[in-house]
Enzyme design. Structure first.
Site, short mmCIF file in Angstrom:
data_model
loop_
_atom_site.label_atom_id
_atom_site.label_comp_id
_atom_site.label_asym_id
_atom_site.label_seq_id
_atom_site.Cartn_x
_atom_site.Cartn_y
_atom_site.Cartn_z
N SER A 29 -18.11 3.10 26.00
CA SER A 29 -17.92 2.90 24.55
C SER A 29 -19.20 3.17 23.77
O SER A 29 -19.25 2.91 22.57
CB SER A 29 -17.44 1.47 24.29
OG SER A 29 -18.42 0.56 24.70
N ASN A 116 -19.71 -10.67 27.07
CA ASN A 116 -18.52 -11.14 26.33
C ASN A 116 -18.88 -11.88 25.05
O ASN A 116 -18.25 -11.69 24.01
CB ASN A 116 -17.66 -12.04 27.22
CG ASN A 116 -17.08 -11.27 28.39
OD1 ASN A 116 -17.27 -10.06 28.47
ND2 ASN A 116 -16.41 -11.97 29.30
N THR A 161 9.70 -0.25 -15.34
CA THR A 161 10.23 -0.92 -14.16
C THR A 161 11.24 0.07 -13.61
O THR A 161 11.92 0.76 -14.39
CB THR A 161 10.93 -2.27 -14.49
OG1 THR A 161 12.01 -2.00 -15.38
CG2 THR A 161 9.99 -3.26 -15.15
N SER A 283 -4.75 26.38 -5.97
CA SER A 283 -3.85 26.84 -4.91
C SER A 283 -4.34 28.21 -4.45
O SER A 283 -4.90 28.97 -5.24
CB SER A 283 -2.44 26.93 -5.48
OG SER A 283 -1.71 27.95 -4.82
N LYS A 289 -2.33 26.81 -10.69
CA LYS A 289 -2.27 25.42 -10.23
C LYS A 289 -3.57 24.63 -10.36
O LYS A 289 -4.66 25.15 -10.13
CB LYS A 289 -1.86 25.39 -8.74
CG LYS A 289 -0.39 25.65 -8.48
CD LYS A 289 0.50 24.71 -9.24
CE LYS A 289 1.22 23.62 -8.52
NZ LYS A 289 1.28 23.42 -7.18
N ASN A 291 -4.17 21.03 -8.66
CA ASN A 291 -3.47 20.01 -7.87
C ASN A 291 -4.29 18.73 -7.70
O ASN A 291 -5.50 18.78 -7.54
CB ASN A 291 -3.15 20.58 -6.48
CG ASN A 291 -2.12 21.69 -6.54
OD1 ASN A 291 -1.23 21.68 -7.39
ND2 ASN A 291 -2.26 22.66 -5.65
N GLU A 296 -4.02 12.58 -3.57
CA GLU A 296 -3.13 12.62 -2.41
C GLU A 296 -3.88 12.19 -1.15
O GLU A 296 -3.34 11.51 -0.27
CB GLU A 296 -2.54 14.02 -2.25
CG GLU A 296 -1.54 14.34 -3.36
CD GLU A 296 -1.24 15.82 -3.51
OE1 GLU A 296 -1.55 16.60 -2.59
OE2 GLU A 296 -0.70 16.21 -4.56
N GLN A 328 -12.02 -3.68 24.10
CA GLN A 328 -13.15 -2.81 23.73
C GLN A 328 -12.85 -1.91 22.53
O GLN A 328 -13.77 -1.54 21.78
CB GLN A 328 -13.56 -1.96 24.93
CG GLN A 328 -14.71 -1.03 24.65
CD GLN A 328 -15.30 -0.44 25.93
OE1 GLN A 328 -16.13 -1.06 26.56
NE2 GLN A 328 -14.85 0.74 26.30
N LYS A 331 -13.76 -2.22 18.19
CA LYS A 331 -14.81 -1.64 17.34
C LYS A 331 -14.40 -0.28 16.77
O LYS A 331 -14.66 0.02 15.61
CB LYS A 331 -16.12 -1.54 18.13
CG LYS A 331 -16.72 -2.93 18.35
CD LYS A 331 -17.73 -2.99 19.44
CE LYS A 331 -17.18 -2.84 20.82
NZ LYS A 331 -16.26 -3.92 21.27
#
Ligand code: ARG
Length: 464
Positions: A29, A116, A161, A283, A289, A291, A296, A328, A331
Site C-alpha cells: 500500500s 494496527n 416545484t 464542440s 456550441k 457547453n 457536468e 487497508q 486510505k
C-alpha cells in the site's frame, strides 16, 4: 536502500521464504499510504518520547530515534527517500530506513505498539486535518455565493416545484439556499471531530500492552483529547472513515444538485443564467456550441465519491473484529474522495464567480404560469374572512378563467375578478405584481428582499 540484513521483511525471522512477488507488488500500500508520512513520524516521535518518560527506553536511544526520524522526514519531504514496495507500507518503510540511519537501536521504536494502532493514529490525524481543509474550502465557497447573492437580492425569478413555475422568489434568496447546504456540510464535518479526538495509539495489536505506557501523554502530545476506551474496538473501528466519506458524499450530492440546476438554467430552453466563456467548452463539430462541461464534471463526480463510501461500507460489512488486511483500502477511498471533493469545491467556486443571471428571461419566465395565484388566494383569506380552502377553490376558477381567455392573471379586469368575489376592488390587482409577491413573504426564512438582505449580512458577519 543498501543491501544488508535489513533488506528483508521484518517478519522474515520466522517466515523463511520470500513472499510471492505478485502479492508483494499488488498487496503493497506504500504508493497510497506514503501520504501519511508526516503523521506517521509525528506519531512515532510522541511514542518514543512517552517510552522514555515511562523509563521503557533510555535517553540515548530516544534521542537517536528522534534524530533518525527527523532525518527521514527531511528525506521524504525533499523527495530523496526511496519507497520500497517490499516493505509494504509507510510504517515499515520508515522503520526499515531508521535501521539504516541509526543502526540496531531502531529496534526499540516498535516497543508497545503495532502497525494496527499506528495506522489508525496516522489516519485519524490526517482526517482531522482534511476536515479542517474541508471547513476552509466550504467557507470560501459560501463567501463567494454570498457575494453574488448580495448583488442579486432584487432580481426576481420563478421558484420551482416539480420544475414547474411555483411562486416568485429573489434570485439572491435562491443562492442563499446553497449557502445553507454548505453550512450544513461544514457542521457535518465539524461534528465528526468528536470521534476523531480519541487517540488509538498504545492499544497495540488488539489487547493493549504489558508495558507501563502512558496513553494520556501520547494522546495530548498528538492533539487528541483522550485515549480510546477499548483496545479491540479501537483497531477494528473505521466509523471515523465512514463518517468522513459520508460527509464528503453529502457535500458531493449538494454540488451535484447545484450543478444540475445550473445546467438546466443555462440550457437554451431556460436561458436563466449565462456562463462566462471561462467556464464553457466548445464542440469539436458544432461551431456554435458553448457547453457546460465543467458543471457536468461536477454533477458526475458524486458518482465516484459515493463509490468510495460504498466501497468502504462493503468492506466493513460482516467483517469480524479486529484487524484484517481488508481494511487497508480505507486510505485509498478517503484520499480519492478527499481529492475529488476539494477539486469540486474549488471548481464550483470558480464557476460561481463566472455565472450571471439573465434578468430579463427570469422575469419573463416568472410572468408565466400564473405564479401569483397563491398570493391571490392569501388575499382572499385576509380580506374576506374566508378559509384557505375556500379561497383556493375560488382562485382555481380565476386561473381557469385566465387560461380560457388566454390571459395572465394581472391582465384580467376588475369585472372578471368580481365574478369570483363581488366585493373585490382594484386594490386586489396589486397581488399580481411580482415584486409585491416576493416582498410579502416576510415570514422568517422567506424570500422578501429585506429578509434576504438580513440573512446575507448575518452570514457575512459569521464568516468573517
Ligand atoms: N498497511 C496496513 C493497513 O493499512 C497497516 C496495518 C497492518 N497490520 C497488519 N496486522 N498487517 O492496514
Amino acid at each position: 536502500m543498501t543491501k544488508n540484513k535489513n533488506n528483508r521483511a521484518i517478519w522474515n525471522t520466522r517466515i523463511k521464504k520470500n513472499i510471492s512477488n505478485l502479492y508483494q507488488d499488488i498487496g503493497s500500500s506504500i504508493d497510497i499510504d506514503k501520504r501519511l508520512y508526516k503523521e506517521d513520524i509525528a506519531g512515532s516521535k510522541a511514542h518514543v518520547e512517552m517510552l522514555f518518560k515511562q523509563k521503557i527506553i533510555s535517553f540515548k536511544v530516544k534521542n537517536k530515534i528522534i534524530y533518525g526520524l527527523d532525518k527521514i522526514e527531511k528525506e521524504i519531504t525533499k523527495k530523496k527517500f526511496i519507497f520500497n514496495k517490499k516493505y509494504e507500507d509507510i510504517h515499515m518503510n520508515i522503520e526499515k530506513r531508521l535501521f539504516e540511519v541509526i543502526g540496531d537501536e531502531a529496534g526499540y521504536i516498535h516497543t508497545a505498539r503495532s502497525r494496527n494502532d499506528q495506522v489508525i493514529t496516522d489516519f485519524k490525524i490526517w482526517i482531522k486535518n482534511a476536515t479542517l481543509e474541508m471547513e476552509m474550502n466550504l467557507t470560501k465557497i459560501m463567501k463567494s455565493i454570498l457575494k453574488i447573492a448580495e448583488k442579486n437580492v432584487e432580481v426576481i425569478m420563478p421558484g420551482f416545484t416539480h420544475l414547474k413555475n411555483a411562486q416568485a422568489v429573489s434570485f439572491g434568496h435562491y443562492l442563499m439556499a446553497y449557502v445553507e447546504m454548505f453550512n450544513r456540510d461544514k457542521k457535518r464535518f465539524i461534528n465528526n471531530l468528536e470521534n476523531l479526538s480519541e487517540s488509538p495509539l498504545g492499544v497495540s495489536a488488539l489487547t493493549g500492552t504489558s508495558f507501563n505506557i502512558d496513553r494520556n501523554y501520547t494522546s495530548k502530545k498528538l492533539g487528541f483529547k483522550n485515549p480510546t476506551n477499548n483496545s479491540i474496538d479501537t483497531v477494528s473501528d473505521r466509523d471515523f472513515v465512514l463518517d468522513y466519506l459520508f460527509s464528503t458524499s453529502v457535500c458531493a450530492m449538494h454540488i451535484s444538485r447545484i450543478a444540475e440546476e445550473l445546467i438546466i438554467w443555462n440550457s437554451d430552453a431556460f436561458s436563466l443564467v449565462k456562463l462566462n466563456d471561462k467556464i464553457v467548452t466548445g464542440s469539436s463539430i458544432m461551431p456554435q456550441k458553448k457547453n457546460p462541461d465543467l458543471l457536468e464534471y461536477l454533477r458526475g463526480k458524486s458518482g465516484s465519491i459515493y463509490g468510495d463510501l460504498f466501497g468502504m461500507f462493503t468492506i466493513m460489512k460482516g467483517l469480524p473484529l479486529s484487524y484484517f488486511k481488508d481494511l487497508q483500502d480505507d486510505k485509498k477511498f478517503v484520499f480519492s474522495a478527499h481529492d475529488t471533493i476539494i477539486n469540486c469545491l474549488k471548481l464550483l467556486d470558480e464557476i460561481i464567480k463566472h455565472i450571471s443571471p439573465n434578468r430579463k428571461k427570469m422575469l419573463e419566465l416568472a410572468n408565466m404560469g400564473h405564479i401569483t395565484a397563491t398570493d391571490f388566494a392569501d388575499y382572499l383569506v385576509k380580506n374576506f374572512s374566508m378559509s384557505f380552502r375556500e379561497a383556493y377553490k375560488k382562485t382555481s376558477s380565476l386561473v381557469n378563467l385566465a387560461e380560457k381567455s388566454g390571459k395572465k392573471l394581472e391582465e384580467l379586469n376588475i369585472n372578471q375578478l368580481k365574478k369570483i368575489q363581488p366585493r373585490l376592488s382594484e386594490d386586489a390587482l396589486k397581488v399580481f405584481n411580482l415584486k409585491n409577491s416576493v416582498n410579502s413573504k416576510k415570514s422568517f426564512g422567506g424570500t422578501s428582499f429585506g429578509n434576504v438582505k438580513k440573512m446575507i449580512s448575518k452570514y457575512k458577519k459569521k464568516l468573517k
